[in-house]
Structure formats: structure tokens, C-alpha cells
Scaffold this motif. Structure first.
Motif, PDB file in Angstrom:
ATOM      1  N   PHE A  88      -3.638  -9.432  74.618  1.00 47.65           N
ATOM      2  CA  PHE A  88      -2.900  -8.340  73.988  1.00 47.65           C
ATOM      3  C   PHE A  88      -2.863  -8.509  72.470  1.00 47.65           C
ATOM      4  N   SER A  89      -2.857  -9.744  71.993  1.00 53.27           N
ATOM      5  CA  SER A  89      -2.844  -9.970  70.546  1.00 53.27           C
ATOM      6  C   SER A  89      -4.127  -9.479  69.909  1.00 53.27           C
ATOM      7  N   VAL A  90      -5.271  -9.807  70.517  1.00 53.26           N
ATOM      8  CA  VAL A  90      -6.548  -9.353  69.965  1.00 53.26           C
ATOM      9  C   VAL A  90      -6.631  -7.831  69.957  1.00 53.26           C
ATOM     10  N   LEU A  91      -6.180  -7.203  71.060  1.00 54.23           N
ATOM     11  CA  LEU A  91      -6.268  -5.750  71.161  1.00 54.23           C
ATOM     12  C   LEU A  91      -5.371  -5.066  70.128  1.00 54.23           C
ATOM     13  N   VAL A  92      -4.113  -5.490  70.051  1.00 53.98           N
ATOM     14  CA  VAL A  92      -3.166  -4.830  69.149  1.00 53.98           C
ATOM     15  C   VAL A  92      -3.505  -5.119  67.692  1.00 53.98           C
ATOM     16  N   MET A  93      -3.857  -6.349  67.385  1.00 51.15           N
ATOM     17  CA  MET A  93      -4.161  -6.689  65.992  1.00 51.15           C
ATOM     18  C   MET A  93      -5.428  -5.992  65.511  1.00 51.15           C
ATOM     19  N   ALA A  94      -6.413  -5.815  66.413  1.00 51.86           N
ATOM     20  CA  ALA A  94      -7.618  -5.087  66.015  1.00 51.86           C
ATOM     21  C   ALA A  94      -7.289  -3.630  65.692  1.00 51.86           C
ATOM     22  N   LEU A  95      -6.437  -3.007  66.478  1.00 54.35           N
ATOM     23  CA  LEU A  95      -6.039  -1.629  66.184  1.00 54.35           C
ATOM     24  C   LEU A  95      -5.175  -1.544  64.934  1.00 54.35           C
ATOM     25  N   TRP A  96      -4.339  -2.566  64.734  1.00 57.05           N
ATOM     26  CA  TRP A  96      -3.475  -2.549  63.547  1.00 57.05           C
ATOM     27  C   TRP A  96      -4.280  -2.739  62.260  1.00 57.05           C
ATOM     28  N   VAL A  97      -5.256  -3.627  62.300  1.00 54.08           N
ATOM     29  CA  VAL A  97      -6.076  -3.876  61.111  1.00 54.08           C
ATOM     30  C   VAL A  97      -6.926  -2.656  60.767  1.00 54.08           C
ATOM     31  N   SER A  98      -7.470  -2.002  61.790  1.00 51.60           N
ATOM     32  CA  SER A  98      -8.347  -0.854  61.539  1.00 51.60           C
ATOM     33  C   SER A  98      -7.598   0.439  61.297  1.00 51.60           C
ATOM     34  N   SER A  99      -6.291   0.450  61.470  1.00 54.93           N
ATOM     35  CA  SER A  99      -5.523   1.676  61.270  1.00 54.93           C
ATOM     36  C   SER A  99      -5.375   1.963  59.781  1.00 54.93           C
ATOM     37  N   PRO A 100      -5.631   3.195  59.348  1.00 53.71           N
ATOM     38  CA  PRO A 100      -5.490   3.497  57.909  1.00 53.71           C
ATOM     39  C   PRO A 100      -4.035   3.619  57.468  1.00 53.71           C
ATOM     40  N   TYR A 101      -3.114   3.863  58.402  1.00 54.68           N
ATOM     41  CA  TYR A 101      -1.706   4.029  58.046  1.00 54.68           C
ATOM     42  C   TYR A 101      -0.844   3.163  58.962  1.00 54.68           C
ATOM     43  N   PRO A 102      -0.843   1.851  58.766  1.00 58.25           N
ATOM     44  CA  PRO A 102       0.006   1.002  59.610  1.00 58.25           C
ATOM     45  C   PRO A 102       1.475   1.223  59.285  1.00 58.25           C
ATOM     46  N   ASP A 103       2.290   1.333  60.316  1.00 56.73           N
ATOM     47  CA  ASP A 103       3.713   1.603  60.131  1.00 56.73           C
ATOM     48  C   ASP A 103       4.513   0.349  59.837  1.00 56.73           C
ATOM     49  N   SER A 104       3.994  -0.829  60.203  1.00 59.44           N
ATOM     50  CA  SER A 104       4.736  -2.070  60.010  1.00 59.44           C
ATOM     51  C   SER A 104       3.760  -3.169  59.672  1.00 59.44           C
ATOM     52  N   GLY A 105       4.300  -4.349  59.340  1.00 53.66           N
ATOM     53  CA  GLY A 105       3.471  -5.476  58.977  1.00 53.66           C
ATOM     54  C   GLY A 105       3.009  -6.257  60.188  1.00 53.66           C
ATOM     55  N   PRO A 106       2.460  -7.455  59.938  1.00 55.35           N
ATOM     56  CA  PRO A 106       1.994  -8.278  61.061  1.00 55.35           C
ATOM     57  C   PRO A 106       3.106  -8.663  62.022  1.00 55.35           C
ATOM     58  N   GLY A 107       4.331  -8.819  61.515  1.00 57.24           N
ATOM     59  CA  GLY A 107       5.443  -9.152  62.401  1.00 57.24           C
ATOM     60  C   GLY A 107       5.721  -8.059  63.420  1.00 57.24           C
ATOM     61  N   GLY A 108       5.680  -6.808  62.978  1.00 56.34           N
ATOM     62  CA  GLY A 108       5.888  -5.711  63.908  1.00 56.34           C
ATOM     63  C   GLY A 108       4.788  -5.621  64.947  1.00 56.34           C
ATOM     64  N   ALA A 109       3.531  -5.914  64.539  1.00 56.02           N
ATOM     65  CA  ALA A 109       2.425  -5.888  65.498  1.00 56.02           C
ATOM     66  C   ALA A 109       2.584  -6.996  66.537  1.00 56.02           C
ATOM     67  N   LEU A 110       3.018  -8.180  66.109  1.00 54.28           N
ATOM     68  CA  LEU A 110       3.208  -9.282  67.071  1.00 54.28           C
ATOM     69  C   LEU A 110       4.380  -9.011  68.008  1.00 54.28           C
ATOM     70  N   HIS A 111       5.441  -8.364  67.506  1.00 52.26           N
ATOM     71  CA  HIS A 111       6.533  -7.964  68.396  1.00 52.26           C
ATOM     72  C   HIS A 111       6.035  -6.969  69.442  1.00 52.26           C
ATOM     73  N   LEU A 112       5.136  -6.073  69.018  1.00 51.82           N
ATOM     74  CA  LEU A 112       4.571  -5.112  69.968  1.00 51.82           C
ATOM     75  C   LEU A 112       3.709  -5.822  71.013  1.00 51.82           C
ATOM     76  N   VAL A 113       2.998  -6.885  70.610  1.00 52.48           N
ATOM     77  CA  VAL A 113       2.201  -7.660  71.552  1.00 52.48           C
ATOM     78  C   VAL A 113       3.072  -8.236  72.651  1.00 52.48           C
ATOM     79  N   ALA A 114       4.168  -8.878  72.274  1.00 56.90           N
ATOM     80  CA  ALA A 114       5.058  -9.476  73.268  1.00 56.90           C
ATOM     81  C   ALA A 114       5.677  -8.414  74.174  1.00 56.90           C
TER      82      ALA A 114
END
Length: 539
Positions: free
Chosen positions: A55-81
Motif C-alpha cells: 500500500f505504501s508503494v501504491l499510495v506514494m506513487a500516486l502522491w508523487v505523480s499528482s500535480p496537486y497533492p493535498d497533504s505532505g508525506p505524513g498525510g500519505a503515510l496516514h492514508l497508507v495505514a
């Protein structure tokens, strides 16, 4: 009298023997009593870590490639969990809403559920480390209880840490669901892995049957139990496969029929390719859920698109204002059901026929009676209904409050309707198939009344002459006597109380062979058959 007191020699602190601590004693004793526990704990932790890594690889790949991320890496990792917990069936609570009130998210993507289940199953199977049959020098396998306990404890330890971390994000887990879903999935999948590694033994299941009531225990441990339950379980899995395949077919047909609406909703959700790829992944992960919804639609109860808005083959209530989503375009239009909607009833009928075929295939090999065949089919129908009810409970759930508090099929209605369909279609089909497979051509002709020949009728000339040397004794005597064509043949049949052209029994009635006329006729027939024929045609 002098008293001598001997004092012990003084030893410096460095020369004194060290006394083992209580912790080291406990660890040593635990290691000696439970070898393989540390490896099992590590296997459970690795299984949880692999799931979180996916789930980390999937979510972080979408977060990195998104042109308008809503939150930082912490928010993406919370979404992973949070997504990892949602894949276990844990209900999440979304705190950031327009109304300010928390909204639950309880629809579990069934495709994501397979990942933690397979990782746990494989981790528990590897924790046993059972040697191959050809390797005699390999160490013995780890005890089943030790391997199962270690894998479950290691997995739950990592899962508890993930739940604590996810509680600080926008999607927070409900702790009641965490306390139920995580241990339930871990114990079931790890238990299946350990049981498979030990060769699927029967004894653990029999130990569990001790706590059941007497009639249920007799049903579980009666004669031929393993074959009956194995046949019923395989037939139920075949029925679930037919329901799942039929539901997927209904979904595909409806999506093709509403293709323009589905494509428009897909393009309306987002504009960038990253967002569209995320929507596509979400649709793919929810296809098994939609297939279960379609299966519930086929058996009758249907599914809900919000509180008080039920969709079934008989009618479809107007749904509330829903966001555009491609899979929702497959929902039938509002209004009463049409005959084309009633064709969905072919799915449970096909499932019942498939299960009946599986049951009768085993019944024919073991010569089961009609009652036992019907009983195994009934058991298979109940097991299939339970499995489909469990899938319906996992496939649905709330997506908010008020009108969105109920989404998907209601599990107990789906299970009850499935059981009724399978009992109504499967049990008569199993009995008819059993009758048809056990009915040979000769018995079918006799059942129609064409199988017997009356005494005195001339036998057909095309009937081949039987081989008296290779046939059994009663069959050879009957064949020889049938070729004589005189009255002695029928006198012997009458003495033995038989119909003509039937096989003589191995033990004739008392007094039949002692009859003088029968004995003379028998010896005359055997003598004529053994002597060379004087006829020119050699017959």
C-alpha cells in the motif's frame, strides 16, 4: 575446648560467579519449551510489513505523480495505514467533512482483502517449516500451536502499531472494529496455513466438535463424515463461483448497456491522468463487490443505494443524489422491473444445477441412497448460503450518515434467499440426476415395459451364440439351454421358477437339481453341446 570457625575465602567481585537474571531464565525456558516461536513471530511481522509496503508503494506513487497533492508525506503515510486497515474489514471514520460531523466509511474492497489473507496464509505455512517426505535429515516441523501463536502475535503487534499511527490522520479507524476484524482475519488465515502445512488433519476439527450439542456432533462425526462434508464443501465453493461469475456477467452486460453514462462519469471525476488512474484502480478493486451486489440482485433481495432505496428485479426505488462513479452507472433504471430484469433468476438456478452435478458425481461413485444424496445437497446449499451471506456483509457498509448510512446488500436477506433458491432448484435436480445416471439402457427399457420376452416366442436368429467355455457356469448353462429350442428348456426354467433368458442363480432353490426330469434335460443339453455337429452349416 576450642571452637574453630572457618570463614569463606574472600573473592573479588570479578571472580564471583554471575547469577542469571530472571528475564534470561524466562527467555531460556520459553526457547526450550517453544522452539520456533521467534521465527514465527518474525514471519507474522513480515507478513504485515509486506502488506503495508504494498500500500505504501501504491499510495506514494500516486502522491508523487499528482500535480496537486493535498497533504505532505505524513498525510500519505496516514492514508497508507488507513487503507491497510480497511482491507481487513475495519470501518474508518472520516473527520474532515463539509458538515463537520464524522462520517463512517465501511465498504471493504474485496480485492484488497485477498492480499493480507494470502500473506498470512503463506507466512503461517512457512512458519511450520515442515520437511519434505524424501528428506530424512531435516529437522522436525514446528509445533502447530507455536507456529500459529507466533504468526498471529507478530501480525497483531504490527497491526496495532499501524492502527495507532492511522488514528492521527483524517481517516481514523474505529477501535471496536480494529479489536474484532484484525484478530479474526489473522487467526483464520494463519490457522488455515498451519492446517495446510500439516497435511489438513482431521483431529483438530473433531476436537472442536466436542463443544457442540449432541445432535450437531452426531451430524459432524457420523459415518462417512469426511466424504460427505468434503463433497458438500466442494459443491458449495462451486456454487459460490457460479454466483460470482453470474454476478460479474450481469455487471458487464449492464455496464455495456450504459456505456455512455459510465464513460461520462469516469471523465467527470478528474482531469489529470494520475487521478484517472486512481479512479481506475478504485473501480478494479470494487469489481468483486459489484459482482456480489449483482448476485444478491439475482437471488431477489437486491441491494440498497442509501437508506430506504432498494434495487431488486421487481422494482428499483429512485436513489438519492449520488456522486458520478462508473460502477454506479450499471444500476437499473427507476421503476418496476421488466422481464429482462427477471432473467437474472437464471444465476441461482445455474448455481443449483452445478452443485447438484458435483454432489451426484460423488454419490454415483459411492452408491449413496436418495436420502443421503438429498442430505448432502442440503448441506451444500446451507454452506453456500453462509458463504454468500458473509461476502454480502463484507461487500456493503455505510459511506456516510443519513441517506448514505446503508450501501450494498443486507447479509441475512441475501443468505436466506440464496438458501431457498438452492434448496428449491438443487435438491430436485440432484435426485433427478442421480436417477438418470443410475438408470442404464436396459433398466430404462424394462421400466418402459419392453425388456422381457415371454415363453414360447421364437428367439431372434441374429442373437450370437454364447461361449460356454469362457462364461461363468450359470451363464453358460443358460446360454446352452436357450439354444435347444425344445420343451425341455422351459421345463427347467419352470422347475427353477425363472423367466426365460434370465441368468441362473448361483444357488438354485432346494430340490430343483435333484428333480429327475431336470437332471436328464441338463445332461442331454450339455452332451449335445460338447459333441461335434453333423449339420452341413456347422451350427
Amino acid at each position: 575446648m576450642a571452637v574453630v570457625i572457618r570463614m569463606p575465602a574472600y573473592r573479588p567481585p570479578s571472580a564471583r560467579p554471575s547469577r542469571p537474571s530472571l528475564l534470561s531464565l524466562l527467555l531460556t525456558r520459553l526457547r526450550d519449551r517453544s522452539p520456533g516461536l521467534a521465527a514465527s513471530l518474525l514471519g507474522g511481522a513480515i507478513a504485515a510489513g509486506l502488506g503495508l509496503g504494498f500500500f505504501s508503494v501504491l499510495v506514494m506513487a500516486l502522491w508523487v505523480s499528482s500535480p496537486y497533492p493535498d497533504s505532505g508525506p505524513g498525510g500519505a503515510l496516514h492514508l497508507v495505514a488507513a487503507l491497510w486497515l480497511l482491507a481487513h474489514g475495519v470501518e474508518l471514520v472520516r473527520s474532515d467533512t463539509l458538515s463537520g460531523a464524522p462520517a463512517p466509511v465501511g465498504v471493504t474492497p474485496l480485492l484488497l482483502l485477498l492480499l493480507p489473507a494470502l500473506l498470512l496464509y503463506r507466512g503461517a505455512k512457512d512458519a511450520v517449516d515442515a520437511p519434505d517426505g524424501d528428506d530424512a535429515d531435516a529437522p522436525p516441523p514446528v509445533r502447530a500451536r507455536t507456529a500459529w501463536t507466533g504468526v498471529v502475535a507478530g501480525y497483531l503487534g504490527v497491526g496495532g502499531c499501524a492502527a495507532l499511527y492511522a488514528s492521527g490522520g483524517e481517516l481514523r479507524p474505529a477501535w471496536g472494529w480494529v479489536a474484532v476484524c484484525l484478530p479474526l482475519l489473522a487467526t483464520a488465515a494463519a490457522g488455515a496455513g498451519v492446517w495446510t502445512a500439516y497435511g489438513r488433519p482431521r483431529e483438530p476439527l473433531l476436537r472442536l466438535a466436542v463443544v457442540l450439542p449432541g445432535p450437531v456432533r452426531q451430524l459432524l462425526t457420523g459415518r462417512d463424515t469426511r466424504v460427505r462434508w468434503g463433497t458438500a464443501f466442494r459443491a458449495s465453493l462451486a456454487g459460490v463461483a457460479v454466483f460470482f461469475g453470474g454476478g460479474t456477467l450481469l455487471l458487464a452486460v449492464s455496464l455495456v448497456a450504459h456505456g455512455d453514462t459510465a464513460w461520462a462519469s469516469f471523465l467527470q471525476l478528474t482531469e489529470g491522468w494520475t487521478g484517472r488512474f486512481a479512479v481506475l484502480l478504485l473501480c478494479v478493486s470494487l469489481i468483486p463487490n459489484a459482482a456480489v451486489w449483482s448476485a444478491s440482485y439475482a437471488v431477489g433481495p437486491g441491494f440498497a443505494l442509501g437508506a430506504g432505496h432498494v434495487v431488486n428485479p421487481l422494482a428499483a426505488d429512485p436513489a438519492p443524489l449520488l456522486p458520478p462513479f462508473p460502477l454506479l452507472a450499471a444500476v437499473p433504471a427507476d421503476g418496476p422491473g421488466m422481464p429482462v430484469n427477471w432473467l437474472a433468476g437464471a444465476v441461482p438456478v445455474a448455481a443449483g444445477l452445478t452443485m447438484a452435478w458435483f454432489v451426484v458425481g460423488r454419490a454415483a461413485g459411492r452408491r449413496w441412497s436418495a436420502g443421503r444424496t438429498a442430505g448432502v445437497m442440503t448441506l451444500a446449499a446451507l454452506l453456500c448460503a453462509l458463504l454468500l451471506a458473509a461476502l454480502a456483509g463484507l461487500a456493503g457498509g455505510p459511506l456516510g450518515v443519513a441517506a448514505l448510512s446503508r450501501f450494498g446488500p443486507l447479509w441475512w436477506q441475501t443468505g436466506a434467499a440464496t438458501g431457498a433458491w438452492l434448496l428449491a432448484a438443487g435438491v430436485p435436480a440432484a435426485l433427478l440426476l442421480r436417477f438418470w445416471r443410475g438408470l442404464s439402457l436396459a433398466s430404462f427399457a424394462a421400466w418402459l415395459g419392453f425388456g422381457k420376452q415371454k415363453p414360447g416366442e421364437e428367439q431372434s436368429a441374429e442373437k450370437p451364440k454364447s461361449d460356454a467355455t469362457s462364461a461363468p457356469a450359470p451363464t453358460a448353462v443358460a446360454a446352452l439351454l436357450s439354444d435347444q429350442g425344445d420343451g425341455d428348456t422351459f421345463e427347467l426354467y419352470e422347475a427353477l421358477s425363472l423367466e426365460p433368458y434370465e441368468v441362473l442363480p448361483s444357488a438354485p432353490p432346494p430340490g430343483a437339481w435333484e428333480d429327475e426330469a431336470a437332471r436328464k434335460a441338463r445332461w442331454a443339453a450339455l452332451r449335445e453341446a460338447s459333441e461335434p455337429s453333423d449339420r452341413p452349416d456347422g451350427s
